[in-house]
Scaffold this motif. Structure first.
Motif, PDB file in Angstrom:
ATOM      1  N   ILE C 121       0.846  -1.194   0.000  1.00  0.00           N
ATOM      2  CA  ILE C 121       0.000   0.000   0.000  1.00  0.00           C
ATOM      3  C   ILE C 121       0.880   1.241   0.000  1.00  0.00           C
ATOM      4  N   TYR C 122       1.893   1.217   0.855  1.00  0.00           N
ATOM      5  CA  TYR C 122       2.792   2.367   0.955  1.00  0.00           C
ATOM      6  C   TYR C 122       3.441   2.653  -0.393  1.00  0.00           C
ATOM      7  N   GLU C 123       3.994   1.571  -1.013  1.00  0.00           N
ATOM      8  CA  GLU C 123       4.687   1.758  -2.287  1.00  0.00           C
ATOM      9  C   GLU C 123       3.755   2.284  -3.368  1.00  0.00           C
ATOM     10  N   ASN C 124       2.518   1.856  -3.328  1.00  0.00           N
ATOM     11  CA  ASN C 124       1.561   2.330  -4.307  1.00  0.00           C
ATOM     12  C   ASN C 124       1.426   3.845  -4.262  1.00  0.00           C
ATOM     13  N   VAL C 125       1.269   4.369  -3.039  1.00  0.00           N
ATOM     14  CA  VAL C 125       1.064   5.821  -2.914  1.00  0.00           C
ATOM     15  C   VAL C 125       2.388   6.546  -3.135  1.00  0.00           C
ATOM     16  N   VAL C 145       2.557  10.299   1.877  1.00  0.00           N
ATOM     17  CA  VAL C 145       1.743   9.083   1.838  1.00  0.00           C
ATOM     18  C   VAL C 145       0.615   9.186   2.861  1.00  0.00           C
ATOM     19  N   GLU C 146       0.961   9.608   4.063  1.00  0.00           N
ATOM     20  CA  GLU C 146      -0.042   9.690   5.121  1.00  0.00           C
ATOM     21  C   GLU C 146      -1.135  10.681   4.738  1.00  0.00           C
ATOM     22  N   SER C 152      -7.833  10.590   1.029  1.00  0.00           N
ATOM     23  CA  SER C 152      -8.709   9.660   0.329  1.00  0.00           C
ATOM     24  C   SER C 152      -9.529   8.832   1.308  1.00  0.00           C
ATOM     25  N   GLY C 153      -9.409   9.146   2.595  1.00  0.00           N
ATOM     26  CA  GLY C 153     -10.245   8.496   3.593  1.00  0.00           C
ATOM     27  C   GLY C 153      -9.872   7.058   3.864  1.00  0.00           C
ATOM     28  N   LEU C 154      -8.652   6.687   3.529  1.00  0.00           N
ATOM     29  CA  LEU C 154      -8.265   5.290   3.684  1.00  0.00           C
ATOM     30  C   LEU C 154      -7.338   5.092   4.894  1.00  0.00           C
ATOM     31  N   TRP C 155      -6.827   6.206   5.405  1.00  0.00           N
ATOM     32  CA  TRP C 155      -5.761   6.147   6.417  1.00  0.00           C
ATOM     33  C   TRP C 155      -6.160   5.289   7.611  1.00  0.00           C
ATOM     34  N   GLU C 156      -7.343   5.549   8.153  1.00  0.00           N
ATOM     35  CA  GLU C 156      -7.735   4.838   9.364  1.00  0.00           C
ATOM     36  C   GLU C 156      -7.798   3.326   9.114  1.00  0.00           C
ATOM     37  N   GLU C 157      -8.170   2.960   7.872  1.00  0.00           N
ATOM     38  CA  GLU C 157      -8.337   1.532   7.585  1.00  0.00           C
ATOM     39  C   GLU C 157      -7.014   0.816   7.345  1.00  0.00           C
ATOM     40  N   VAL C 158      -5.996   1.528   6.886  1.00  0.00           N
ATOM     41  CA  VAL C 158      -4.776   0.817   6.474  1.00  0.00           C
ATOM     42  C   VAL C 158      -3.531   1.235   7.244  1.00  0.00           C
ATOM     43  N   ASP C 160      -2.208   0.540   9.889  1.00  0.00           N
ATOM     44  CA  ASP C 160      -1.451  -0.512  10.575  1.00  0.00           C
ATOM     45  C   ASP C 160      -0.853  -1.531   9.618  1.00  0.00           C
ATOM     46  N   ARG C 161      -1.227  -1.447   8.371  1.00  0.00           N
ATOM     47  CA  ARG C 161      -0.699  -2.475   7.432  1.00  0.00           C
ATOM     48  C   ARG C 161      -0.258  -1.835   6.125  1.00  0.00           C
TER      49      ARG C 161
END
Lengths: 461, 434, 272
Positions: C121-125, C145-146, C152-158, C160-161
């Motif tokens: 996920i990190y590399e994607n962004v 990235v953060e 995009s509202g995804l931070w809370e969901e991802v 930790d991974r």
């Protein structure tokens, strides 16, 4: 009368049965009876009934009478020849066979004449036997099939069942081939390992096979022959490595260029051109390596003060590298094209250059497939024979120097097995042991490559 | 949004950074493109190099030098029995008749010079005369001018491979011979024309009369056997595996097995032929039937794999349509699927046959490497094939064999190119359909 | 440069208001050809700063093709030819001087099917900022990235991974990851090609909410099949039919009182 006329006769009989079957079915139909299947299916049914068993018996007798006779004929070979140390069954059989065909090389011993006359008689008897068996089967079983015809008979279903089982039978051939390969290699290899310990074969550092006769001739020099296969595998490895050094960069860069940079026109020109390289027979590459590339390298080497052997690993490896360029380029091209367009779009949509999309997106995604293509190329290089036979020579040097002459596993197999062999000698048997290791290695490589490709496919499906 | 954007770049800042990096990145991009071009350039130049090297040697191989002599065809000496039978002609004195007419032109003196003169004309000259007489007995008793192939050393000398400047002791031909050849050239008796032997001659140790006819026919017979066995078996297996085979372990084993067979090195099939067909079934060596069987087993996986792909490519809608009107499965396959898949299957088969045509190693091991002068008349006559002939010739030391080998390679390549072109055309047709 | 004098002086058959006051992108008389076939016929339209505009129309009407012209994604197709002028900030984007790399960094794109790279996920962004050199340190990259994932509202969901593969996320999450990836390079405009067509209704609702949020900072051009979606999120709507731009206008107007008969037929469901 010979085998061919008998075969034609069998075909004619089954054609006749087709005619009768068809006619009977038509006459039933003309009586306004409703047939289960189209009339010609009845004909085909009877014809198949007649031809299959008769053809089977025909081939059976044809194949096995030869085996039987070649064993029986040994009765006619004088004891002193049978027991002499130079006895070679193949040569004796060839002698008799030539006499049967009426080919004579000078005077021949009486026993050959007697044996060949006996052989001719046996052959005639076997042909007559074959004639009676096959013809009676064709007529008899054909008649049984013919009697099956009646109005309710579902001939189409029966015909289809027969054809489907024939299709199934033909798929067994592939299995039989494998079994044949395994058997032909394993038994002889076991016999080889009974003479030469496996440890010596696998780890010995000198390869110097000799016929038993030669060993005896050099009397007192026991252990003249040695069967350490390490130099062969080193040679194979060295040549394959050189081939990969040529083909991997050229093949990969070509694949990347053709799939990502080239326009349609360039692709339509260069792809077939590269594929031509794959279609050239290996004997042509061997000729090219031995007569053009090797002298070039030797002369080039002497210009800069290098001593290049006239049959160097470099020349053979280089030409082999040219040969496997298309394997790498077309397989890599396939996997690169299999990378979904959406990933490319994602890269370009973010403003990547082509270079960035290729190195960051496409190559990582296609890597397993590219590795598989390289593995397949390696297995191809290891199994390649003619180039090394013609250009790398037969000197079993244990050397990592690409300028030296080396030899390979395949080259040794061919040279040992070409011409007349003594089947019992360790030299001949060693070729089978080499073949066994060769098969094992290529199969492992192939298994692994297919496994990688399968994994890779699953990722995108 | 973007409350904490002290470090988040604005669009303007970002695009400035991007713009500044573009030149560097474009350069990198151009570099990769250049590498690709170099790679393709190298591959193509290897191809060109290979072709040029073979064609430059092989084209002259189709031609050779001849000497024209006026020969008096003495009836009594040529045909001692007087019945014009081949045996009688064979026992005749053709060789000396040819030599005598040669001596008339060059006047050799003494035994040494005569011995040298004998080297000029191919040993096949007498056969040529016998053949002419057999074809047309009316020429007996007349003097006619006949062209004979010159010996291969003279041929090499005339081509300039054997140099006049080389000291006589290091040359394969001595000064006397050169003197005679010069005399013949001075009288315009030496000519250079399309070889009578390369395409119609058969194997021979004398390079000037060696030809590829025997090997070519052997190749065709072998290929015919290979096709007759491999094509029906391959298609049948493909149909069975694609349409009928139950999904069970046995089918799986067969499939894995076929994939692995495709990867087995070709020498191994030679071993199979040697150990099973010759060793167990007692088949004679060196015959096209055996060669064809071995090659058929070798090409079978290629044909099966491509045929399966072709069958799979037939749209299921066509099968559904046939089932829909009540055709049985077998009828559907034979009437609809196979005809549509045929171009694809043939493409695979042609590619397999091309492989078989160029294959050498397995045939060496089943004895097709034997030196066979006779042209095979059937699949059970001993014979050899083109690639093996090439392999054998490549091993011979005579200079002229290098050219003949290259000529044989050209013939082989021309055939392969035809076959591959046919495959490409078929594939194009196939693509057009769907 | 496209001179100011003629940009608002254009012949067009399009009904409605094609001009805007603060145009970011100006398209004039755009024709697109695929080989012989003409896919877009004489389209002229403005796209304003920080507006959300939707392109609607039946399938095959050319709306996606037109969208892909705006960041020159059509360059990858050999046979595609674009005529007419498209300018970004009054600079012709098809000009030879314009590098398509800088253009696409300014105009981000989100595709129909979520297409995360097979990386973390990190590399994607981080991919975009990395290739463009937008960050000089690991901290800056982490921040980008953060921030992008937050936007995009995804931070809370991802959060930790971040190192787990992007392809392991659900469809809706993948699409939001693609949006995060697009905004990580700080574009001015985001093109969205039917971003919700592969998603379920709940994921669609989340994306729509996100688009509404993003509309405050970016111009967003969205191609959609769903008229309800166009009505919910966009300020302006353009209706395409058979490669032509039939009608443009405020979304409300288009949906309540279309002026053109074809538009009306489509809106009321007679053309599908």
């Amino acid at each position: 009368m010979n085998e061919y006329t008998l075969l034609i006769l069998l075909l004619l009989i089954s054609l006749l049965w087709f005619y009768f079957g068809n006619k009977t079915a038509l006459s039933l139909k003309n009586k306004q009876l409703k047939l289960n299947s189209l009339p010609h299916y009845y004909g085909i049914y009877v014809a198949l009934y007649s031809i299959i068993p008769s053809l089977f018996s025909y081939l059976l007798i044809l194949v096995f009478d030869g085996i039987l006779f070649s064993n029986l004929i040994m009765e006619f070979v004088p004891k002193e020849i049978l027991n002499s140390p130079d006895f070679n069954k193949i040569i004796v059989l060839a002698q008799i066979d030539n006499a049967v065909r009426g080919i004579y090389f000078g005077e021949q011993p009486d026993w050959v004449t007697i044996a060949s006359n006996q052989m001719i008689e046996w052959n005639n008897q076997s042909l007559i036997l074959n004639f009676f068996c096959s013809i009676s089967l064709a007529l008899g079983i054909g008649y049984l099939g013919f009697k099956n015809i009646h109005q309710e008979f579902r001939s189409r279903n029966s015909v289809e069942k027969i054809i489907i089982s024939l299709l199934g039978l033909s798929s067994i051939i592939a299995i039989l081939t494998t079994i044949g390969i395994v058997f032909s290699v394993i038994f002889e290899s076991l016999r080889f390992f009974a003479i030469i310990p496996a440890s010596e074969f696998l780890f010995g550092l000198t390869w110097n096979p000799q016929f038993e006769g030669a060993e005896r001739a050099g009397s007192g020099q026991e252990g003249l022959a040695s069967y350490g296969s390490v130099p062969l595998f080193v040679g194979t490895f060295l040549i394959s490595l050189i081939a990969l050094c040529v083909s991997v960069p050229i093949g990969l860069f070509s694949a990347v260029y053709l799939s990502e940079y080239a326009n349609k026109k360039e692709r339509s020109i260069f792809k077939p051109l590269l594929e031509i390289l794959a279609g050239i027979p290996t004997v042509v590459y061997g000729f090219f390596a031995a007569l053009t590339v090797a002298p070039l390298m030797r002369n080039g080497g002497s210009l800069i003060g290098l001593d290049v052997a006239s049959e160097s690993a470099l020349a053979a490896g280089f030409v082999m590298g040219i040969m496997i360029i298309p394997f790498i380029s077309s397989l890599s091209d396939d996997v690169i094209n299999a990378v979904p367009q959406s990933l490319r779009d994602a890269g370009y949509g973010l403003g990547s250059t082509k270079n960035e999309v290729i190195t960051n997106v496409i190559i990582p995604a296609a890597l397993p497939g590219i590795i598989a293509s390289i593995i397949l190329a390696v297995s191809r290089a290891i199994g390649e024979t003619m180039i090394v036979v013609m250009a790398a020579g037969l000197a079993a040097n244990l050397s990592f120097n690409p300028l030296d002459a080396v030899t390979t596993v395949t080259a040794q197999i061919v040279t040992i097995l070409v011409g007349d062999q003594e089947f019992e000698s360790a030299k001949t048997l060693s070729a089978f042991a080499l073949a066994l290791t060769l098969i094992v290695i290529t199969l492992i490589l192939n298994f692994y490559a297919l496994h990688v490709v399968k994994k890779y496919r699953e990722q995108y499906e | 949004m973007n409350k904490n954007n002290s470090k988040m770049l604005t669009a303007d800042e970002a695009s400035k950074i991007v713009a500044s990096s573009v030149i560097r990145r474009r350069k990198k991009d151009a570099r990769l493109k250049t590498y690709g071009r170099i790679a393709i350039g190298l591959a193509v130049s290897f191809l060109i190099f290979l072709f040029v090297s073979i064609f430059s040697k092989g084209i002259p191989g189709f031609f050779q030098y001849y000497v024209t002599l006026d020969v008096y065809l003495d009836r009594d000496r040529l045909d001692p029995k007087g019945d014009l039978s081949p045996e009688s002609l064979y026992n005749g004195d053709a060789r000396s008749i040819v030599l005598e007419s040669l001596y008339k032109v060059i006047n050799p003196k003494g035994r040494k010079e005569k011995k040298a003169a004998k080297k000029i004309i191919s040993s096949n000259a007498d056969v040529r005369i016998s053949k002419m007489v057999l074809d047309n007995s009316k020429i007996l008793g007349k003097t006619i001018s006949i062209t004979f192939a010159v010996d291969d050393d003279i041929d090499s000398f005339l081509r300039g491979y054997i140099k006049r400047e080389t000291p006589s002791s290091e040359r394969r031909i001595n000064d006397t011979v050169i003197k005679f050849v010069d005399k013949l050239s001075a009288e315009n008796r030496i000519s250079y024309k399309f070889s009578d032997y390369i395409l119609t001659g058969s194997a021979s140790r004398s390079p000037e009369i060696a030809g590829i006819k025997g090997a070519f026919i052997g190749s065709m017979l072998t290929l015919a056997v290979c096709f007759i066995i491999a094509f029906p078996l391959g298609v049948a297996t493909a149909v069975y595996l694609e349409e009928f085979a139950p999904k069970n372990r046995i089918t799986e084993i067969i499939e894995v097995n076929i994939n692995n067979l495709a990867a087995v090195p070709s020498v191994v099939f030679g071993i199979l032929g040697l150990a099973i067909f010759i060793g167990v079934f007692g088949m004679p060596r060196s015959i096209p039937l055996l060669g064809g069987m071995v090659l058929a087993l070798m090409t079978l996986p290629t044909i099966i794999i491509s045929s399966r792909a072709a069958i799979r490519a037939v749209p299921p809608s066509i099968k559904d349509a046939a089932y829909g009107i009540g055709a049985s499965k077998l009828q559907t396959i034979f009437h609809h699927v196979l005809p549509l898949a045929m171009p694809g299957m043939l493409t695979g088969t042609i590619i397999g046959m091309a492989q078989a045509l160029g294959e050498t190693a397995p045939l060496l091991m089943i004895g097709m490497v034997a030196f066979i002068v006779d042209i095979p008349g059937g699949v059970t006559d001993p014979g050899t094939v083109l690639p093996v002939q090439i392999f054998m010739w490549a091993d011979f030391a005579e200079r002229m064999f290098i050219q003949k080998t290259s000529s044989a390679i050209i013939v082989l390549l021309v055939f392969l190119i035809f076959m591959n072109a046919a495959a490409v055309i078929l594939r194009k047709k196939l693509e057009r359909r769907w | 440069m496209v001179s100011n004098s003629n940009i608002n002086n254009v012949k067009t058959k399009t009904i409605g208001e094609i001009f805007s006051k603060d145009p970011k992108i100006i398209c004039r008389n755009v024709d697109v050809f695929y080989g012989e076939k003409q896919a877009i016929k004489d389209v002229s339209i403005d796209i304003a700063s920080r507006e959300i505009i939707s392109f609607i129309g039946p399938s095959g009407c050319g709306k996606s093709t037109f969208l892909r012209c705006l960041n020159r994604m059509n360059d990858t197709i050999d046979t595609c030819k674009v005529k007419g002028s498209i300018s970004l900030d009054k600079e012709d984007i098809y000009d030879e001087k314009i590098d398509v790399v800088t253009l696409r960094a300014k105009i981000g794109m989100v595709f129909q099917k979520p297409n995360p790279f097979p990386k973390s996920i990190y590399e994607n962004v981080a991919y975009g900022p990395k290739i463009h050199g937008l960050s000089s340190s690991k901290e800056e990259l982490d921040f980008i990235v953060e921030n992008s994932l937050k936007d995009s509202g995804l931070w809370e969901e991802v959060k930790d991974r971040l190192q787990s593969p992007g392809t392991g996320l659900s469809g809706g999450q993948q699409q939001r990851l693609c949006i995060a990836r697009a905004i990580a390079v700080s574009p001015e405009i985001i093109l969205m090609d039917e971003p919700c067509s592969a998603l379920d209704p709940i994921a669609t609702a989340k994306i729509e909410e996100l688009i509404n949020q993003l509309g405050k900072n970016y111009s967003i051009v969205i191609v959609t099949h769903s008229m309800q979606q166009a009505a919910r999120i966009s300020q302006r709507t353009a209706y395409f039919h058979l490669g032509e731009l039939i009608e443009v206008g405020e979304t409300k107007k288009i949906f309540t009182m279309p002026k053109d008969k074809q538009t009306e037929a489509y809106i009321s469901g007679r053309i599908g």
